[in-house]
Scaffold this active site. Structure first.
Site, PDB file in Angstrom:
ATOM      1  CG  ASP A  36     -10.875  18.686 -37.401  1.00 39.50           C
ATOM      2  OD1 ASP A  36     -11.804  17.975 -36.967  1.00 39.50           O
ATOM      3  OD2 ASP A  36     -11.014  19.461 -38.375  1.00 39.50           O
ATOM      4  CB  THR A  72     -14.656  20.740 -39.400  1.00 43.97           C
ATOM      5  OG1 THR A  72     -14.415  19.355 -39.141  1.00 43.97           O
ATOM      6  CG2 THR A  72     -13.358  21.517 -39.286  1.00 43.97           C
ATOM      7  CE1 TYR A 155      -6.030  22.324 -43.809  1.00 41.14           C
ATOM      8  CE2 TYR A 155      -6.614  21.541 -46.000  1.00 41.14           C
ATOM      9  CZ  TYR A 155      -6.283  21.290 -44.684  1.00 41.14           C
ATOM     10  OH  TYR A 155      -6.198  19.999 -44.243  1.00 41.14           O
ATOM     11  CG  ASP A 192     -11.738  15.184 -38.531  1.00 42.90           C
ATOM     12  OD1 ASP A 192     -12.812  15.032 -37.925  1.00 42.90           O
ATOM     13  OD2 ASP A 192     -11.687  15.329 -39.767  1.00 42.90           O
ATOM     14  CG  HIS A 196     -13.602  11.518 -40.926  1.00 41.90           C
ATOM     15  ND1 HIS A 196     -14.962  11.461 -40.709  1.00 41.90           N
ATOM     16  CD2 HIS A 196     -13.244  12.815 -40.747  1.00 41.90           C
ATOM     17  CE1 HIS A 196     -15.395  12.687 -40.404  1.00 41.90           C
ATOM     18  NE2 HIS A 196     -14.382  13.521 -40.414  1.00 41.90           N
ATOM     19  CG  ASP A 240     -13.483  20.343 -34.895  1.00 45.69           C
ATOM     20  OD1 ASP A 240     -12.934  19.404 -34.282  1.00 45.69           O
ATOM     21  OD2 ASP A 240     -13.520  20.404 -36.142  1.00 45.69           O
ATOM     22  CG  HIS A 241     -16.102  17.583 -34.618  1.00 43.51           C
ATOM     23  ND1 HIS A 241     -15.458  16.398 -34.898  1.00 43.51           N
ATOM     24  CD2 HIS A 241     -15.746  18.431 -35.602  1.00 43.51           C
ATOM     25  CE1 HIS A 241     -14.776  16.523 -36.021  1.00 43.51           C
ATOM     26  NE2 HIS A 241     -14.908  17.762 -36.463  1.00 43.51           N
ATOM     27  CG  HIS A 340     -17.464  14.867 -37.058  1.00 47.50           C
ATOM     28  ND1 HIS A 340     -17.738  16.120 -37.559  1.00 47.50           N
ATOM     29  CD2 HIS A 340     -16.378  14.426 -37.742  1.00 47.50           C
ATOM     30  CE1 HIS A 340     -16.841  16.428 -38.470  1.00 47.50           C
ATOM     31  NE2 HIS A 340     -16.007  15.415 -38.616  1.00 47.50           N
TER      32      HIS A 340
HETATM   33 ZN   LIG Z   1     -13.507  18.713 -37.459  1.00 44.82          ZN
END
Ligand SMILES: [Zn+2]
Ligand SMILES: *[C@@H]1O[C@H](CO)[C@@H](O)[C@H](O)[C@H]1NC(C)=O
Ligand SMILES: *[C@@H]1O[C@H](CO)[C@@H](O)[C@H](O)[C@H]1NC(C)=O
Ligand SMILES: *[C@@H]1O[C@H](CO)[C@@H](O)[C@H](O)[C@H]1NC(C)=O
Ligand SMILES: *[C@@H]1O[C@H](CO)[C@@H](O)[C@H](O)[C@H]1NC(C)=O
Ligand SMILES: *[C@@H]1O[C@H](CO)[C@@H](O)[C@H](O)[C@H]1NC(C)=O
Ligand SMILES: *[C@@H]1O[C@H](CO)[C@@H](O)[C@H](O)[C@H]1NC(C)=O
Ligand SMILES: *[C@@H]1O[C@H](CO)[C@@H](O)[C@H](O)[C@H]1NC(C)=O
Length: 459
Positions: A36, A72, A155, A192, A196, A240-241, A340
């Site tokens: 991620d 995401t 998850y 990710d 952040h 994903d990004h 993002h």
């Molecule tokens: Zn993500």
């Protein structure tokens, strides 16, 4: 450029000559791994020895153009459906559905209605008789069209990469009772999380997170080797990004422009989604003039290129912050140092793709691909009929070992090669006709006479 053409020429010969190794009996298993928030340029900014080793034996796409919004859930669902967000229905981390009046949050995401506008590959691959697995990939624990992957785990952020991987390899190997899975998707939440908290510009924090990500890629390779899967499965490593650096100096306060009484907020930053209470035009006018680093759109005017309009879950007004800007309602508190979700044309929002395995070329590198093209590529690798989607095989064809690929330098190289061969043949012909007409004689004299003979021909 010339070098590239020469290389293209050489590669062309190699590609044309060495296509035999891909003669397989049926498709090979496929493992799709997402790290991620892996921004494409982390590859240049930080040492990634294991990832390097992986793509040097396979292919690298330096930047993927992902889908808007660059969040995401929308992008992970696009990877496994090949659809833009407006067509698969997972449009943001927070959604409101005006038909059912339900709200969606990433921590409350298992209601099937949110996901049922599309079918992920772990479900459609079962129609071809395959077993599948989805490890914590967004949507993997949701019953979609009454089904889930053959194997999945809901998850659990406390489960380590090694544990997730251990289960995935067991599922790929299969056992006496059950054949191994043909398609497996594996999710990991770094880099990710670190991006952040500290922001992508914090080299210390990112170097540490990416070192761990690279060690996990090392683990992936050694685990596959240990189990005899390496070289017998195709592996895609992607994300994903990307991530942009935010700052408390770049806040956009909605309360400065409009009374919060005037709208219902569905999602906030960096793409806000809101429903005006009354007089939408007036609310829009206020927001449109609110801040020079934020663009407001009425739903009907959202640009085509974003593919983010044709769905009832897109609200009447959306606001898009410029790169690195954060939308808040009030106050001076910055929620995150990295974020993002911004325009998918920004390079900082782009992830990458690396792939290795018997179906891929070796040592091939290309600059870009659409992330929606990954779905038809995976369907091709698995020989699974794709669902209707927004990708094409054209972009991804060059990545494959057994596909002829109209690479421009390669074509130029081949044309140059053909021209060289033709001129050579012409030359040989002319020399031979001279020899015939003039009979054998010393080589040196041939050249002198040649010049005389040729002159009239040139006119
Ligand atoms: Zn993500
Ligand atoms: C081509 O592949 C086939 C099947 O894998 C193999 O039997 C054959 O020896 C290969 N030929 C060459 C020239 O590598
Ligand atoms: C989760 O979402 C469903 C609708 O999708 C809703 O009915 C339920 O109340 C939500 N639960 C929580 C805890 O928010
Ligand atoms: C889904 O499964 C349930 C029970 O397992 C069944 O009653 C229902 O008809 C199924 N729905 C669809 C659309 O297949
Ligand atoms: C599979 O996941 C479980 C947790 O659900 C974990 O305890 C177990 O160690 C994992 N298996 C392997 C082989 O890593
Ligand atoms: C960068 O991250 C480290 C933690 O890895 C932290 O200690 C440091 O304060 C951060 N630097 C800045 C400028 O935010
Ligand atoms: C905004 O809300 C205030 C207070 O409820 C109201 O007086 C005003 O008319 C509203 N304006 C718009 C544009 O909806
Ligand atoms: C994307 O694909 C879906 C399914 O085929 C289709 O309905 C939609 O129109 C496509 N979107 C675009 C922009 O082509």
């Amino acid at each position: 450029m010339l070098l590239k053409i020469v290389l293209g020429f050489l590669c062309g010969i190699r590609a044309l000559a060495a296509d035999n190794n891909t003669a397989q009996e049926g498709p090979l298993p496929l493992l799709l791994v997402s790290f991620d928030g892996f921004r494409a340029d982390y590859l240049q900014r930080f040492p990634m020895p294991n990832l390097n080793l992986l793509y040097s034996q396979g292919v690298l796409v330096e930047q993927l153009t992902n889908v808007f919004i660059t969040k995401t859930f929308p992008n992970h669902y696009s990877l496994v459906t090949g659809l833009y967000a407006e067509s698969h229905g997972i449009l943001a981390s927070n959604m409101y559905d005006p038909v059912s009046h339900k709200y969606f949050h990433t921590y409350n995401d298992t209601d099937p209605m949110w996901w049922s506008q599309a079918r992920p590959l772990w479900i459609t691959a079962q129609d071809s008789g395959y077993k599948t697995a989805a490890m914590m990939w967004p949507g993997s624990d949701v019953t979609i069209g009454n089904r889930t992957a053959t194997h999945f785990l809901p998850y659990d952020s406390t489960m380590t990469f090694q544990q997730r991987l251990g289960n995935i390899t067991n599922w790929m190997l299969g056992n006496k009772k059950e054949p191994g899975v043909m398609f497996a998707a594996l999710y990991w939440e770094e880099p990710d999380r670190t991006g952040h908290i500290f922001g992508p510009d914090n080299t210390t924090a990112m170097a540490k997170a990416l070192k761990e990500v690279d060690e996990n890629i090392g683990l992936l390779m050694s685990e596959l080797k240990q189990n005899g899967l390496w070289g017998r499965v195709n592996v895609l490593v992607t994300s994903d990004h990307g991530m942009a650096q935010c700052s408390a100096e770049r806040l956009i306060q909605l309360d400065d422009c409009l009374d919060p009484e005037n709208y219902t907020l569905v999602d906030l930053t960096p793409v806000a989604a809101l429903i005006p209470r009354k007089d939408p035009e007036l609310v829009f006018e206020r927001l449109n003039k609110c801040h020079k680093h934020m663009t407001a759109y009425l739903k009907k005017a959202i640009p085509d290129r974003l593919h983010y309009r044709n769905n009832e879950r897109i609200q009447p007004i959306i606001l898009i912050a410029d790169e690195g800007w954060t939308i808040v309602q009030r106050g001076n508190k910055l929620p995150r140092l990295g974020d993002h979700g911004y325009d998918n044309s920004l390079p900082s929002m782009h992830p990458f793709l690396a792939a290795v395995g018997p179906s891929f070329r070796q040592g091939y590198r290309t600059s870009s691909l659409q992330s929606v093209d990954i779905y038809p590529l995976m369907c091709h690798l698995l020989s699974v009929p794709p669902q209707p989607n927004n990708g094409t095989m054209n972009g991804a064809r060059c990545l494959l070992a057994d596909e002829s690929c109209w690479d421009v330098p390669l074509v130029v190289g081949l044309v140059v090669c053909v021209l060289l061969v033709l001129s050579f043949i012409t030359l040989v012909f002319r020399l031979m006709s001279h020899r015939r007409s003039l009979g054998p004689r010393p080589f040196q004299r041939l050249q002198i006479d040649d010049d005389d003979d040729d002159d009239p021909l040139l006119e």
